[in-house]
Design a protein around this motif. Sequence first.
Motif, PDB file in Angstrom:
ATOM      1  N   GLY A 243       0.797  -1.218   0.000  1.00  0.00           N
ATOM      2  CA  GLY A 243       0.000   0.000   0.000  1.00  0.00           C
ATOM      3  C   GLY A 243       0.830   1.268   0.000  1.00  0.00           C
ATOM      4  N   SER A 244       2.137   1.147   0.205  1.00  0.00           N
ATOM      5  CA  SER A 244       3.033   2.309   0.163  1.00  0.00           C
ATOM      6  C   SER A 244       3.250   2.724  -1.295  1.00  0.00           C
ATOM      7  CB  SER A 244       4.361   1.954   0.827  1.00  0.00           C
ATOM      8  OG  SER A 244       5.030   0.951   0.083  1.00  0.00           O
ATOM      9  N   PRO A 245       3.825   3.888  -1.526  1.00  0.00           N
ATOM     10  CA  PRO A 245       4.074   4.307  -2.925  1.00  0.00           C
ATOM     11  C   PRO A 245       4.900   3.305  -3.718  1.00  0.00           C
ATOM     12  CG  PRO A 245       4.318   6.162  -1.442  1.00  0.00           C
ATOM     13  CD  PRO A 245       4.143   4.957  -0.572  1.00  0.00           C
ATOM     14  N   GLU A 246       5.803   2.561  -3.069  1.00  0.00           N
ATOM     15  CA  GLU A 246       6.634   1.577  -3.767  1.00  0.00           C
ATOM     16  C   GLU A 246       5.942   0.240  -3.973  1.00  0.00           C
ATOM     17  OE1 GLU A 246       7.464   3.228  -1.122  1.00  0.00           O
ATOM     18  OE2 GLU A 246       9.325   4.357  -1.466  1.00  0.00           O
ATOM     19  N   SER A 247       4.791   0.054  -3.342  1.00  0.00           N
ATOM     20  CA  SER A 247       4.137  -1.257  -3.322  1.00  0.00           C
ATOM     21  C   SER A 247       3.534  -1.624  -4.670  1.00  0.00           C
ATOM     22  CB  SER A 247       3.047  -1.286  -2.249  1.00  0.00           C
ATOM     23  OG  SER A 247       2.312  -2.486  -2.295  1.00  0.00           O
ATOM     24  N   LEU A 248       3.506  -2.918  -4.953  1.00  0.00           N
ATOM     25  CA  LEU A 248       2.847  -3.447  -6.140  1.00  0.00           C
ATOM     26  C   LEU A 248       1.338  -3.588  -5.923  1.00  0.00           C
ATOM     27  CD1 LEU A 248       5.424  -6.282  -6.943  1.00  0.00           C
ATOM     28  CD2 LEU A 248       5.316  -3.988  -7.968  1.00  0.00           C
ATOM     29  N   ALA A 249       0.904  -3.513  -4.662  1.00  0.00           N
ATOM     30  CA  ALA A 249      -0.521  -3.584  -4.314  1.00  0.00           C
ATOM     31  C   ALA A 249      -0.976  -2.186  -3.904  1.00  0.00           C
ATOM     32  CB  ALA A 249      -0.748  -4.570  -3.170  1.00  0.00           C
ATOM     33  N   PRO A 250      -1.694  -1.473  -4.759  1.00  0.00           N
ATOM     34  CA  PRO A 250      -2.094  -0.095  -4.460  1.00  0.00           C
ATOM     35  C   PRO A 250      -2.911   0.007  -3.177  1.00  0.00           C
ATOM     36  CG  PRO A 250      -2.465  -0.588  -6.771  1.00  0.00           C
ATOM     37  CD  PRO A 250      -2.131  -1.885  -6.107  1.00  0.00           C
ATOM     38  N   TRP A 251      -2.740   1.102  -2.465  1.00  0.00           N
ATOM     39  CA  TRP A 251      -3.404   1.364  -1.190  1.00  0.00           C
ATOM     40  C   TRP A 251      -4.915   1.197  -1.294  1.00  0.00           C
ATOM     41  CZ3 TRP A 251      -3.089   2.056   3.881  1.00  0.00           C
ATOM     42  CH2 TRP A 251      -3.981   2.887   4.549  1.00  0.00           C
ATOM     43  N   ARG A 304       5.156 -11.607  -4.721  1.00  0.00           N
ATOM     44  CA  ARG A 304       5.964 -10.558  -5.346  1.00  0.00           C
ATOM     45  C   ARG A 304       6.239  -9.419  -4.366  1.00  0.00           C
ATOM     46  NH1 ARG A 304       2.133  -9.185  -9.965  1.00  0.00           N
ATOM     47  NH2 ARG A 304       3.586  -7.449 -10.344  1.00  0.00           N
ATOM     48  N   GLU A 305       5.296  -9.147  -3.485  1.00  0.00           N
ATOM     49  CA  GLU A 305       5.519  -8.146  -2.443  1.00  0.00           C
ATOM     50  C   GLU A 305       6.621  -8.600  -1.473  1.00  0.00           C
ATOM     51  OE1 GLU A 305       3.508  -4.798  -1.305  1.00  0.00           O
ATOM     52  OE2 GLU A 305       4.461  -5.071  -3.255  1.00  0.00           O
ATOM     53  N   LEU A 306       6.627  -9.892  -1.176  1.00  0.00           N
ATOM     54  CA  LEU A 306       7.692 -10.427  -0.319  1.00  0.00           C
ATOM     55  C   LEU A 306       9.050 -10.299  -1.019  1.00  0.00           C
ATOM     56  CD1 LEU A 306       5.928 -13.648   1.070  1.00  0.00           C
ATOM     57  CD2 LEU A 306       6.332 -11.499   2.292  1.00  0.00           C
ATOM     58  N   ASP A 307       9.058 -10.550  -2.302  1.00  0.00           N
ATOM     59  CA  ASP A 307      10.302 -10.365  -3.066  1.00  0.00           C
ATOM     60  C   ASP A 307      10.734  -8.897  -3.039  1.00  0.00           C
ATOM     61  OD1 ASP A 307      10.514 -13.038  -3.776  1.00  0.00           O
ATOM     62  OD2 ASP A 307       9.456 -12.768  -5.682  1.00  0.00           O
ATOM     63  N   ARG A 308       9.801  -8.013  -3.287  1.00  0.00           N
ATOM     64  CA  ARG A 308      10.117  -6.585  -3.360  1.00  0.00           C
ATOM     65  C   ARG A 308      10.704  -6.055  -2.061  1.00  0.00           C
ATOM     66  NH1 ARG A 308       7.991  -2.071  -1.560  1.00  0.00           N
ATOM     67  NH2 ARG A 308       6.175  -3.128  -0.680  1.00  0.00           N
ATOM     68  N   THR A 309      10.175  -6.548  -0.934  1.00  0.00           N
ATOM     69  CA  THR A 309      10.615  -6.044   0.377  1.00  0.00           C
ATOM     70  C   THR A 309      11.793  -6.841   0.938  1.00  0.00           C
ATOM     71  OG1 THR A 309       8.923  -7.452   1.404  1.00  0.00           O
ATOM     72  CG2 THR A 309       8.322  -5.153   0.974  1.00  0.00           C
ATOM     73  N   HIS A 310      12.322  -7.793   0.159  1.00  0.00           N
ATOM     74  CA  HIS A 310      13.448  -8.637   0.607  1.00  0.00           C
ATOM     75  C   HIS A 310      13.097  -9.397   1.896  1.00  0.00           C
ATOM     76  CE1 HIS A 310      15.835  -6.579  -2.419  1.00  0.00           C
ATOM     77  NE2 HIS A 310      15.490  -5.409  -1.884  1.00  0.00           N
ATOM     78  N   ALA A 311      11.861  -9.907   1.905  1.00  0.00           N
ATOM     79  CA  ALA A 311      11.384 -10.625   3.090  1.00  0.00           C
ATOM     80  C   ALA A 311      12.172 -11.894   3.363  1.00  0.00           C
ATOM     81  CB  ALA A 311       9.905 -10.974   2.924  1.00  0.00           C
ATOM     82  N   TRP A 312      12.802 -12.466   2.331  1.00  0.00           N
ATOM     83  CA  TRP A 312      13.513 -13.735   2.505  1.00  0.00           C
ATOM     84  C   TRP A 312      14.816 -13.562   3.274  1.00  0.00           C
ATOM     85  CZ3 TRP A 312       9.612 -16.466   1.450  1.00  0.00           C
ATOM     86  CH2 TRP A 312       8.753 -16.127   0.408  1.00  0.00           C
ATOM     87  N   ASP A 313      15.204 -12.302   3.524  1.00  0.00           N
ATOM     88  CA  ASP A 313      16.386 -12.042   4.343  1.00  0.00           C
ATOM     89  C   ASP A 313      16.050 -11.930   5.826  1.00  0.00           C
ATOM     90  OD1 ASP A 313      17.873 -11.953   2.019  1.00  0.00           O
ATOM     91  OD2 ASP A 313      17.681  -9.773   1.799  1.00  0.00           O
ATOM     92  N   ARG A 314      14.763 -12.007   6.160  1.00  0.00           N
ATOM     93  CA  ARG A 314      14.336 -11.884   7.563  1.00  0.00           C
ATOM     94  C   ARG A 314      14.467 -13.217   8.293  1.00  0.00           C
ATOM     95  NH1 ARG A 314      12.062  -6.738   8.616  1.00  0.00           N
ATOM     96  NH2 ARG A 314      12.693  -5.464   6.830  1.00  0.00           N
TER      97      ARG A 314
END
Length: 585
Positions: A243-251, A304-314
């Motif tokens: 939902g942020s400006p960078e997000s692939l899922a619009p607010w 894809r949102e998980l990819d975008r936010t580098h969630a796999w590094d958590r």
Amino acid sequence: MTGEPPRGRSFGAQVAEALRAADRAVRPNYVGVVVGAIFFAWSVSPSLVPREWMFQGLVSGISAVIGYGVGCVLEWVVRRWVWPLLPEPATEWLLRWRLSDRAREITKLVIMVGAAVGAAAILARSARWQRDLEVLMGMKPTTTSSYLRAELLAAATVALVIGAYRAVRWLLRWIIRVLNIDWRIPRAIAAPGAVVVVLVLAVLLFQGVLAKAFFSVANSAFSVRNGHTSASAVQPTLAERSGSPESLAPWKTLGSEGRWFVSYAPTAERITQVTGRPAREPIRAYAGLESAPTAEDVANLVVRELDRTHAWDRQVVVVVTTTGTGWVDSTTAAAIEYMYGGDSAIAATQYSYLPSVLSFLSDKQKAADAGRLLVHAVHERWATLPPEHRPKLLVYGESLGSQGSEAAFTGLDDIRTLVDGVLWVGPPNSNRLWSQLTERRDPGTPEILPIYADGLIVRFAADAENLNRPDRQWISPRVVYLQHASDPIVWWSPDLLFTQPDWLKEPRGADVSRSMRWWPIVTFWQVSADMAHAQKVPSGHGHRYGTLCLDGWVAVAQPADWNPDLAGRIRQALDEDIDWEYAHK
């Protein structure tokens, strides 16, 4: 003189005439009144959660109507089938024994007054049961005088429903008259034909047209609500939030609950303040019904949102199956984020516009499909990572959400293969896996807190201490079910109609009334009614689990540096967050 009673008529005669006039106008079935009064008494018997007088009045009114109908049917059966079978000497004796007109009037008066006074008396007793239950749950006790108002609301409900029934009966007779007189159809054919017409209309109306229209209107209505945004929910600017400006899922596509979920999350600053340690911004990935064309596309968008936010590094990734409108329990989500210092990612999707109760009736398959799609989509991407660089993959679901995420697994072996731990809260009784584990529990363990296979993989708990039972090895990945003895969502089942459940045979939970008993049909109806009030109790009871979710997460995926002091600070922060959310959402 105008307004004066006619001379020569006593007050008693006037009362009798008024009663006869009322009897002719209302035309009650007195057997139905007696049976309805019995059903009323059953409806105020002890149940799982307390009820205020308005809700009790509605429940009791519906119960009394059902009883009235049963009484009418019983009288008809006796007149139509039993009486002709009696031997002639018996029928002659009964006819001679018939009451005089005055005696019949007195009997009718006694029945009506007895029903009214009896209802008040049983309500007064019920108020005492309610107070006992409220004390067990730490609630403000109700007063007997306020609870007696339920009788008036119940009477209004009875009058409304019986009035509707008589309107349908008038319609049936009108159709018979039209068929018989206007269309010259023999009455022997017209009568059953009219019944068929009315039944077909009812079936089409209630099961077809009305049901579809209801859920269509409900979807439309709640889709409008889906567009509503709380004043406290502000579009996030952090890249770690959907939902942020960078997000692939619009607010705007996240839905009301999705927008709240991504905007109301503890920040790195808040986490550091609570834990006293450096923290990262937690990731919350979410996609709404309007974020992508299909359910599969919605699940893939979250990946894809998980990819975008580098969630796999958590350190940990949590897959959540939501309930109804896309709701995720804020306390459970925040608990895992505080535990891991924000080094976490939570992924969730919306699958319906409808709230949980309506979703349970119409969208259970959607919940199962959404859970299966999201869990498998996230797992498929997670499995591509080198094993030494994979975060812990956890699954969480509450209420209908637990049913949805259970659908992603065929059994415990599948869970152990796909994920690193599971937390399921307040599971409905119809959950497939939960039901199997409960039925196969170790001998001698109670249904409200079963032990399965010596607690080797799965454990059931109503409080933190229960997670340590039995005192034996608990291997990973772990599965935890949190369930209260007083949660009607957990214990409601169609089996309650004619089968006494083990949880009412065995010793009761600490917050379940000792006065509660199982009665055929009655208990089913009582627990069904309790479901509507399951969350109108303090945390720790009913369907409200509060900070117990923190203990559940600790049992499933405890961080290496966990300690009691940190647990206490996080619990306090969660309580503060709950109060803030309640005031602002």
